[in-house]
Design an enzyme around this catalytic site. Structure first.
Site, mmCIF file in Angstrom:
data_model
loop_
_atom_site.group_PDB
_atom_site.id
_atom_site.type_symbol
_atom_site.label_atom_id
_atom_site.label_comp_id
_atom_site.label_asym_id
_atom_site.label_seq_id
_atom_site.Cartn_x
_atom_site.Cartn_y
_atom_site.Cartn_z
ATOM 1 N N HIS A 151 29.526 19.390 -23.449
ATOM 2 C CA HIS A 151 29.935 20.398 -24.429
ATOM 3 C C HIS A 151 28.786 20.647 -25.397
ATOM 4 O O HIS A 151 27.751 19.981 -25.346
ATOM 5 C CB HIS A 151 31.210 19.987 -25.163
ATOM 6 C CG HIS A 151 31.107 18.725 -25.962
ATOM 7 N ND1 HIS A 151 31.047 17.468 -25.397
ATOM 8 C CD2 HIS A 151 31.059 18.522 -27.314
ATOM 9 C CE1 HIS A 151 30.972 16.555 -26.347
ATOM 10 N NE2 HIS A 151 30.973 17.167 -27.521
ATOM 11 N N HIS A 207 39.325 13.695 -30.485
ATOM 12 C CA HIS A 207 39.037 12.565 -29.601
ATOM 13 C C HIS A 207 40.356 11.851 -29.311
ATOM 14 O O HIS A 207 41.308 11.925 -30.094
ATOM 15 C CB HIS A 207 38.074 11.571 -30.264
ATOM 16 C CG HIS A 207 36.696 12.111 -30.492
ATOM 17 N ND1 HIS A 207 35.694 11.998 -29.568
ATOM 18 C CD2 HIS A 207 36.163 12.762 -31.558
ATOM 19 C CE1 HIS A 207 34.588 12.549 -30.048
ATOM 20 N NE2 HIS A 207 34.858 13.024 -31.267
#
Length: 756
Positions: free
Chosen positions: A66, A399
């Site tokens: 990413h 996360h």
């Protein structure tokens, strides 16, 4: 003894730390690098991964998960400042990641160019972007022989993916940063359908458990509202892209529901985010159903009604700080420099103000230091100021927490788990917790926590042995014997067994699928048999258990005469049987169009007689097997038919089954019609009679060519057959001899078939 291949895993960054993610995978002479980021707490060369430890010309592929700087910002340095381009390595990232990476790097270069720690120039960055290959989720990419990978959605931020890598059959899943919770705009991380041998997974939050999303959003909006009520300013340090878009969606919705807040402005202090908003709207299709459905209703969720960008004028920070209460989302999230740091220094002395840390803060950054609520704070200019504003931490970091990470690790079921992207203490606690969980279930799963530059070597058996059990083990095979059965794999053990033993030894069952295909029959049953024999050799013919006439093709496909003008194909489905059935079906449906299927018509008497006795008028389908003369006549008719169209075939006496052609001097003949004229060819002496001289001469010429061709191939006709048009006296014995010779000469048969 077979060589034992070893997978080497070397962390050039993110080994027992958060930041500068860079993982090197080496297996059987191939090298894959996953991510290339910088460490936000450092600057210049110190922020890079330990890139000198790798010969970058040997890299086959560099995969970026990413666009965040700690996963992608070192890419330009690697492609432009190392020997990466000397090799054949390629760089891959998803389409959204490449689009956003461009803007992130432009901003990163702009910020670095004002200091002496700049790692590369804007030109280097542009050159690096040109070498990136964009890919899509679920797309299988073959890098080179032996290496392939497939990206899967990872949540976290727009375009983030995890990579399922295959190196010579060894499967490695590298997650990067991932989230298993669907938020307001992103899908949650997927679980790949293939079980990997090795899982390399983030451990950012260790064993920490985050609060539920609904509770977290409620606490966040209430806290923002309370700071506004005490006439204070709200600072939300965020990165320009990623979690900022999630916070904007939450705030815009909350403001819409509270009219009393409509006079309180929300500012987004990021020119980078303004430019990137078009990218978010371009890739709506990669987001969750909530965003896609709103967009389909022409309600663009990223056109905010209560949020605006700050005016990009000099001194705007002081104007906002001295103005009425407001909410400002300012980058960067770690507050090292930039608008978030400047606003914090302006607002820190006022207790009415508040700062809310909304993401994960890396150790060594100002955002992490502020969370300890120090009484004083040192500004960028070195001055010390009091810190009186409130400090709160509500993590919207995308996360996985402990429960989500543990569930994912256990679902993936890899034999080796490598923890990365986590601080040493958090990573150690996660390793202990997962080891304990596996020990309780008596599962042998190895969990590793490599440090930076520590090479982890994982061995896998190069030679895999399958044990034959059950019925297959009853007989002892000799050298060279082929053992056939089902191969059942569980973990790293392989078993070969007979399908009949599957239930007893594996708890599984088998089934047989019988397929049937009905066909409309437009030709005779015997003609079907003749074509099947020509294609597949001998055909087993008989009756099935219900008394239906059946022909079995290659021992697997039954062709049944189930009804008048109807055939049924039946077979037990398998890959090989299905192919035979397909070819049989294609053959049967093409019989009536086949050049070999010459349709010889007869007079009404003989035609009706043949059907009355169940016979087929086609000479190649003669059921009594004594068809040599009819084969000869049929091929002669084929030759004539090619010149004159349909030929009529006349028999002398259809009631006499034992009648031999040619015994009656006025017997079998072929009739040629052309417009209103007719010509008759005697099959006894091969003479032509016709009232039309022009047609007669034409038929004689064609007949001459036909007999010359047959004579040269069979080597049994007399040399004078080419003169038939002159004396027309070829004897019946010569014709019979030619037919017998054609039966004995396979090559002649084949060539005549081609001519026909």
């Amino acid at each position: 003894m077979a060589e034992t291949p070893t997978l080497s895993v070397t962390m050039l960054g993110a080994g027992q730390e958060v930041g500068r993610s860079c993982c090197v995978l080496q297996y059987r002479g191939k090298t894959i690098v996953c991510d290339a980021g910088v460490h936000p707490a450092y600057s210049g060369m110190a922020s890079l991964p330990f890139i000198d430890e790798l010969d970058w010309s040997t890299v086959d592929a560099l995969l970026i998960t990413h666009f965040h700087l700690d996963h992608a910002a070192a890419l330009t340095y690697i492609t432009e400042k190392t020997n990466f381009r000397d090799g054949k390595g390629k760089v891959y990232m998803t389409h959204p990641t490449k689009a956003l990476h461009k803007f992130m790097m432009q901003d990163y270069v702009r910020m670095g160019s004002s200091t002496s720690d700049a790692l590369f120039s804007p030109l280097d960055m542009t050159m690096s972007l040109a070498s990136i290959i964009p890919i899509s989720a679920h797309q299988l990419i073959t890098v080179c022989p032996g290496i392939s990978f497939t990206p899967y959605h990872a949540g976290h931020v727009l375009g983030a993916c995890m990579f399922l890598i295959d190196i010579y059959g060894l499967k490695i899943l590298y997650t990067g940063d991932y989230s298993r919770e669907e938020d307001r705009h992103l899908v949650k991380a997927e679980i790949p359908p293939i079980r990997p041998d090795v899982l390399i997974v983030e451990s950012t939050f260790g064993v920490h458990t985050l609060e539920a999303r609904e509770e977290k959003e409620l606490r966040f909006t209430n806290l923002v509202h309370s700071i506004i009520r005490r006439n204070g300013h709200v600072l939300l340090p965020t990165f320009a892209l990623g979690r900022a878009q999630e916070l904007l969606l939450i705030l815009d919705e909350y403001w819409r529901k509270h009219p009393d807040l409509h006079n309180i402005p929300i500012y987004y202090a990021s020119g980078l985010a303004r430019k990137c908003m078009a990218v978010y709207q371009t890739y709506i299709h990669t987001m969750n159903n909530n965003i896609r459905s709103r967009f389909a209703k022409r309600d663009n969720p990223f056109v905010f009604k209560h949020i605006s960008n700050v005016p990009q004028t000099r001194g705007w920070e002081k104007k906002i700080a001295e103005g009425p209460p407001c909410v400002v989302l300012a980058s960067p999230g770690f507050m090292q420099v930039g608008p978030s740091r400047e606003l914090f220094e302006l607002w820190a002395p006022d207790s009415r103000n508040g700062v809310i840390i909304t993401g994960y803060s890396i150790e060594g950054t100002p955002a992490r230091d502020i969370m300890t609520e120090p009484e004083d704070f040192v500004t960028l200019k070195g001055a010390t100021i009091p810190r009186k504003l409130s400090v709160d931490d509500i993590s919207f970091s995308a996360h996985v927490d402990y429960s989500q990470n543990a569930e994912f690790i256990e679902t993936v079921k890899a034999q080796h788990v490598v923890l990365v992207h986590g601080e040493q203490a958090a990573m150690s606690r996660l390793r202990a917790a997962m080891t304990s969980r596996y020990k309780e279930r008596d599962e042998d799963v190895k969990i590793h926590t490599p440090r930076n530059l520590e090479t982890l070597r994982l061995s896998f058996r190069g030679e895999r042995v399958a044990k034959a059990i059950g019925t297959l083990a009853d007989a002892h095979p000799k050298t060279g014997d082929i053992l056939s059965g089902l191969l059942v794999a569980k973990d790293y053990s392989y078993t070969l067994l007979d399908p009949r033993d599957l239930r007893d030894f594996a708890g599984l069952t088998t089934c047989t699928v019988t397929q049937r295909q009905k066909i409309i029959l437009g030709v005779g049953w015997n003609l079907v048999k003749w074509h099947l024999e020509g294609m597949y050799g001998s055909i087993d013919e008989g009756l099935d258990k219900d008394g239906v006439p059946t022909m079995r093709v290659m021992g697997v496909v039954d062709v049944k005469y189930t009804a008048e003008h109807e055939l049924t194909l039946e077979w037990e489905s398998s890959s090989s049987n299905d192919m035979i059935a397909d070819s049989t079906l294609a053959l049967i449906t093409g019989i009536d169009k086949s050049p070999a299927s010459v349709k010889l018509t007869t007079n009404s008497h003989s035609h009706s007689h043949a059907h009355a006795h169940g016979e087929q008028s086609h000479p190649h389908a003669d059921p009594d097997g004594k068809s040599s003369e009819r084969i000869r006549i049929a091929r002669l008719a084929m030759f004539l038919e090619a010149h004159f169209g349909e030929i009529e075939f006349h028999m002398p006496d259809a009631d006499d089954d034992d009648h031999e052609l040619g015994e009656d001097e006025h017997g079998a003949s072929l009739l040629v019609r052309l417009d209103e004229a007719e010509a008759q060819i005697s099959l006894v002496n091969l003479t032509v009679s016709s009232a039309n001289d022009v047609l007669k001469k034409r038929v004689e010429a064609v007949l001459d060519m036909a007999l010359t061709t047959i004579s040269s191939l069979s080597e049994a006709f007399v040399s004078g057959t080419s003169d038939v048009a002159d004396d027309a006296a070829l004897s019946k014995d010569h014709v019979d001899a030619g037919a017998e010779s054609m039966e004995e000469t396979e090559d002649s048969e084949a060539i005549l078939e081609v001519i026909a």
